[in-house]
Motif scaffolding. Structure first.
Motif, mmCIF file in Angstrom:
data_model
loop_
_atom_site.group_PDB
_atom_site.id
_atom_site.type_symbol
_atom_site.label_atom_id
_atom_site.label_comp_id
_atom_site.label_asym_id
_atom_site.label_seq_id
_atom_site.Cartn_x
_atom_site.Cartn_y
_atom_site.Cartn_z
ATOM 1 N N ALA A 6 -8.222 -7.964 -8.832
ATOM 2 C CA ALA A 6 -7.508 -8.323 -7.613
ATOM 3 C C ALA A 6 -7.727 -7.327 -6.479
ATOM 4 O O ALA A 6 -7.299 -7.575 -5.351
ATOM 5 C CB ALA A 6 -6.013 -8.450 -7.900
ATOM 6 N N SER A 7 -8.403 -6.220 -6.752
ATOM 7 C CA SER A 7 -8.618 -5.220 -5.707
ATOM 8 C C SER A 7 -9.898 -5.448 -4.908
ATOM 9 O O SER A 7 -10.220 -4.667 -4.012
ATOM 10 C CB SER A 7 -8.642 -3.817 -6.319
ATOM 11 N N GLY A 8 -10.633 -6.522 -5.218
ATOM 12 C CA GLY A 8 -11.833 -6.877 -4.469
ATOM 13 C C GLY A 8 -11.546 -7.957 -3.437
ATOM 14 O O GLY A 8 -10.438 -8.496 -3.361
ATOM 15 N N LEU B 283 -1.447 -7.910 2.937
ATOM 16 C CA LEU B 283 -0.665 -8.684 1.971
ATOM 17 C C LEU B 283 0.709 -8.064 1.721
ATOM 18 O O LEU B 283 1.413 -8.467 0.800
ATOM 19 C CB LEU B 283 -1.435 -8.790 0.647
ATOM 20 N N ARG B 284 1.111 -7.096 2.533
ATOM 21 C CA ARG B 284 2.347 -6.366 2.252
ATOM 22 C C ARG B 284 3.601 -7.230 2.389
ATOM 23 O O ARG B 284 4.664 -6.869 1.872
ATOM 24 C CB ARG B 284 2.459 -5.121 3.129
ATOM 25 N N HIS B 285 3.500 -8.357 3.061
ATOM 26 C CA HIS B 285 4.670 -9.233 3.206
ATOM 27 C C HIS B 285 4.969 -10.032 1.938
ATOM 28 O O HIS B 285 6.032 -10.655 1.847
ATOM 29 C CB HIS B 285 4.451 -10.209 4.368
ATOM 30 N N SER C 97 0.230 -0.399 -5.590
ATOM 31 C CA SER C 97 0.742 -1.675 -5.107
ATOM 32 C C SER C 97 -0.346 -2.397 -4.332
ATOM 33 O O SER C 97 -1.261 -1.769 -3.791
ATOM 34 C CB SER C 97 1.946 -1.444 -4.188
ATOM 35 N N MET C 98 -0.238 -3.722 -4.254
ATOM 36 C CA MET C 98 -1.206 -4.477 -3.462
ATOM 37 C C MET C 98 -1.081 -4.131 -1.978
ATOM 38 O O MET C 98 -2.060 -4.155 -1.239
ATOM 39 C CB MET C 98 -1.019 -5.981 -3.667
ATOM 40 N N VAL D 33 -2.509 -3.356 -12.543
ATOM 41 C CA VAL D 33 -2.524 -2.725 -13.864
ATOM 42 C C VAL D 33 -3.919 -2.863 -14.448
ATOM 43 O O VAL D 33 -4.776 -3.554 -13.905
ATOM 44 C CB VAL D 33 -1.496 -3.375 -14.823
ATOM 45 N N LYS D 34 -4.164 -2.205 -15.565
ATOM 46 C CA LYS D 34 -5.405 -2.410 -16.310
ATOM 47 C C LYS D 34 -5.308 -3.713 -17.096
ATOM 48 O O LYS D 34 -4.212 -4.159 -17.465
ATOM 49 C CB LYS D 34 -5.668 -1.234 -17.254
ATOM 50 N N ILE D 35 -6.455 -4.335 -17.359
ATOM 51 C CA ILE D 35 -6.457 -5.640 -18.023
ATOM 52 C C ILE D 35 -5.777 -5.577 -19.383
ATOM 53 O O ILE D 35 -5.016 -6.482 -19.756
ATOM 54 C CB ILE D 35 -7.901 -6.176 -18.156
#
Length: 342
Positions: free
Chosen positions: A10-12, A50-52, A42-43, A59-61
């Motif tokens: 999700a970080s890409g 996306l902070r809203h 946090s995202m 986390v790790k998978i």
């Protein structure tokens, strides 16, 4: 009924795009987000836009409990994806956004990606994720392999023409311009602003681009014979978008009519009036693909142009479209966002 969703990677860029789309989805809830190198963050810290949203931390998978997860999106790097998916629960529905399961032939995968496939049995069960052409298979699939963004663009414009036999098969030329987000979020010298801005360049010239494996596979299956197109991609100094220009032999009006008929009932593919051509500006941030056809000054040839957003219709939007089918939800749910203009 709400469907619980996990996004691995999700970080890409594609992971963030999935979150943006699912945030408006009436029947999906994000329960887990992974990011190996950013686990614990946090995202909002990784993607401030996306902070809203009320989202779980990364986390790790191996920290994710998949017991209550209905579907996982794998937005992981090539090769990593096959290794991870091998160890996921066998009853978990998966949409993979990497290249690991796009090619049905393990030898073709090894040819184009330079290493043997480590999950051949799973590779055989994967359904190719070009939604408009594999809809029924996708609906019943456990694992769907999202297409390459360049491959999707070229196929939307050329598949119906090859199927209908209205263009020549031995002289197809595809010239494609792709924005820099198609290269992912990892730091690369050639993608630095000073290296990229105010210029453009061709890359993977001469038939080395990996998406040619998808073109070979899909176009040859349609034609019942080997089809090898000439394909040259170009990197452009833009964040989002793909513009593909195809040069083909055939009657331009017949080609236009064929595309209009093919996509008449498709919610996300818009064929423009004859003679008009699309712009990436008009599909930015959306799940739409616009296609235009015009005649060439050379008799018996036509020009077909397609535009889409590489992160949405070319990747994450297409992935969500497939997930809707797999979960028996309305196909367009969460995807009717209007393009962002200007």
């Amino acid at each position: 009924m709400t469907q619980n969703i996990a996004i691995l990677g999700a970080s890409g860029y594609t992971g963030a795009e999935l979150i943006r789309l699912i945030a408006t989805h009436p029947s999906m809830q994000i329960k887990a987000l992974s990011g190996e190198r950013k686990a614990g963050q946090s995202m909002a810290s990784v993607f401030p836009h996306l902070r809203h949203l009320d989202l779980p931390d990364l986390v790790k998978i191996d920290e994710i409990d998949f017991t209550d997860i209905d579907l996982a999106f794998c937005a992981l790097p090539h090769k990593t994806s096959q290794e991870v998916i091998t160890n996921l629960p066998r009853d978990l529905k998966i949409v993979d956004l990497s290249a690991d399961f796009r090619l049905r032939d393990p030898e073709a995968y090894a040819k184009w990606y330079g290493n043997a496939h480590s999950a051949v049995e799973i590779q055989r069960e994967a359904v190719y994720g070009l939604t408009e052409f594999y809809r029924d298979e996708i609906a019943g699939a456990r694992l769907v392999a999202g297409t390459g963004c360049n491959a999707a663009t070229g196929q939307f414009m050329l598949r119906p023409l090859i199927s209908a036999g209205v263009i020549g098969l031995d002289d197809i030329i595809l010239d494609l311009k792709c924005a820099v987000s198609g290269a992912g979020r990892s730091l690369k010298e050639n993608l630095l602003h000073a290296e990229l801005s105010e210029g453009t360049n061709a890359y993977a010239v001469g038939g080395t681009h990996r998406h040619l494996g998808e073109f070979d596979q899909e176009f040859s299956a349609l034609a019942g014979r080997a089809v090898r197109i000439q394909f040259t991609p170009h990197l452009i100094p833009a964040n989002r978008g793909i513009l593909a220009t195809g040069y083909v032999s055939g009657d331009a009006q017949v080609i236009h009519d064929t595309l209009v008929k093919q996509y008449a009932d498709e919610p996300f593919i818009e064929v423009l009036p004859f003679g008009e051509t699309p712009s990436t500006h008009h599909v930015r941030g959306s799940n739409f693909c616009h296609i235009g056809v015009t005649g060439d000054r050379i008799e018996g040839r036509a020009i077909v142009v397609a535009a889409l957003d590489n992160l949405t219709k070319g990747s994450s939007g297409q992935a969500l479209q497939n997930a809707n089918l797999m979960l028996d939800l309305p196909e367009a749910a969460g995807l009717m966002l209007a393009p962002c203009f200007p």
